[in-house]
Structures are given as C-alpha cells and as structure tokens.
Design a protein around this motif. Structure first.
Motif, PDB file in Angstrom:
ATOM      1  N   GLY A  82     -29.323  18.135 -19.215  1.00  0.00           N
ATOM      2  CA  GLY A  82     -28.715  17.559 -18.021  1.00  0.00           C
ATOM      3  C   GLY A  82     -29.748  17.590 -16.909  1.00  0.00           C
ATOM      4  N   ILE A  83     -29.953  16.461 -16.261  1.00  0.00           N
ATOM      5  CA  ILE A  83     -30.902  16.358 -15.148  1.00  0.00           C
ATOM      6  C   ILE A  83     -30.071  16.091 -13.901  1.00  0.00           C
ATOM      7  CG2 ILE A  83     -32.972  15.192 -14.285  1.00  0.00           C
ATOM      8  CD1 ILE A  83     -33.370  16.404 -17.088  1.00  0.00           C
ATOM      9  N   LEU A  84     -30.137  17.005 -12.917  1.00  0.00           N
ATOM     10  CA  LEU A  84     -29.276  16.921 -11.743  1.00  0.00           C
ATOM     11  C   LEU A  84     -30.073  16.784 -10.459  1.00  0.00           C
ATOM     12  CD1 LEU A  84     -28.020  19.232 -13.875  1.00  0.00           C
ATOM     13  CD2 LEU A  84     -26.208  19.105 -12.192  1.00  0.00           C
ATOM     14  N   ASP A  85     -29.515  16.014  -9.530  1.00  0.00           N
ATOM     15  CA  ASP A  85     -30.123  15.929  -8.205  1.00  0.00           C
ATOM     16  C   ASP A  85     -29.381  16.865  -7.255  1.00  0.00           C
ATOM     17  OD1 ASP A  85     -27.774  14.684  -7.311  1.00  0.00           O
ATOM     18  OD2 ASP A  85     -28.700  12.716  -7.059  1.00  0.00           O
ATOM     19  N   GLY A  86     -29.791  16.926  -6.023  1.00  0.00           N
ATOM     20  CA  GLY A  86     -29.193  17.835  -5.052  1.00  0.00           C
ATOM     21  C   GLY A  86     -27.814  17.434  -4.577  1.00  0.00           C
TER      22      GLY A  86
END
Length: 157
Positions: free
Chosen positions: A102-106
């Motif tokens: 999973g790649i998450l942003d702020g």
C-alpha cells in the motif's frame, strides 16, 4: 538507488527514477477490484526497490508518506527511509494482505499494488500485470498470481 536529475526541453531540472519501475496501474478513475495495479520489482530488497516506485507514484498521489506491506513477503527492512526530499515510513504487518503493498500520501489516499515476485518469468509477469491493471478486473490477489483465464474475474463475469 537514487533519483536522477534530468533536464527537460525548457532547461528545467526534474527528478525522476533511476530505473523505471515495472508497473501497471488501472486508470485513475477506476476503483474496482482488490488492487489498483501491479508492480514487478527487480529484487526482494524492499528498501532498494521503493525509491523509484515512490518517485513514479508521486505523480498520481503527491508526496508519499507511508508504505505498508506484509512482513512475510520481504526480508527485514528499515522502518523509515529518505526518498528524495521526504522521509517515508515503511510499516510491515502480519495481517496486511500477502503479495501487496500500500502506497499512501499524507491525505489518506492510497494505491494498493499487487506485487509480482521478482523471480517470476517475464511473460507470466507481463500477463499478470496487464490483467491486474484492467479497469474491470476484480480478481483476488491469489487468482491474479495464479494467472490464466480461469483465475480472472471481471465486473461482467
């Protein structure tokens, strides 16, 4: 691996990946299925593979702040890593879905990717990635990795 600085036609410098990740994504508007696309890393070294992936996915997400993964999929790795001008948390969990990151942003936006094992045959990896990136594909991760038309499910199936 570090990002390379390239000069575009206007003379401006831009950061890009050192090695283009082997990555296929569903269209941005598509939110179907278990994954948003597939990634075929070159090795099983998560810390070495992530900087180029994060650089490319930052175009869609903006600043990436966190990567989640299943600890059984990767050898032990760092918990934080500087990527470009930001620090990204790498959080491994026992209950995170296998063969995914999973790649998450702020802001809480996330891209979930099927991880095709690095040692996978090139033709098989290509087929798996293309299927996972189809807009209407809703196959489970295990079925995607099994490949073939028997394992494929679409919204119309």
């Amino acid at each position: 691996m570090t990002a390379q600085h390239k000069v575009d036609g206007s003379g401006r410098s831009s950061s890009g990946p050192e090695h283009t990740p082997r990555l296929r994504l569903k269209r941005k508007t598509s939110r179907s299925g278990h994954v948003d696309g597939a990634w075929w890393p070159h090795s099983d070294d998560l810390a070495a593979e992530l900087p180029d992936l994060v650089t490319v996915l930052s175009v869609r997400l903006g600043a990436v702040t966190r990567v989640t993964y299943n600890v059984a999929d990767w050898p032990e790795t760092v918990h934080k890593q500087r990527m470009g001008d930001q620090v990204v948390r790498l959080d491994g969990y026992h209950r995170h879905p296998l063969h995914t990151v999973g790649i998450l942003d702020g802001r809480g936006n996330e891209i979930d990717l099927l991880v095709v094992p690095a040692q996978t045959d090139a033709d098989d990896a290509h087929q798996i990635m293309m299927t996972a990136a189809e807009t209407d594909d809703v196959s489970a991760v295990e079925l995607l990795l099994a490949g073939g038309p028997r394992g494929r499910k679409t919204l119309s199936a």
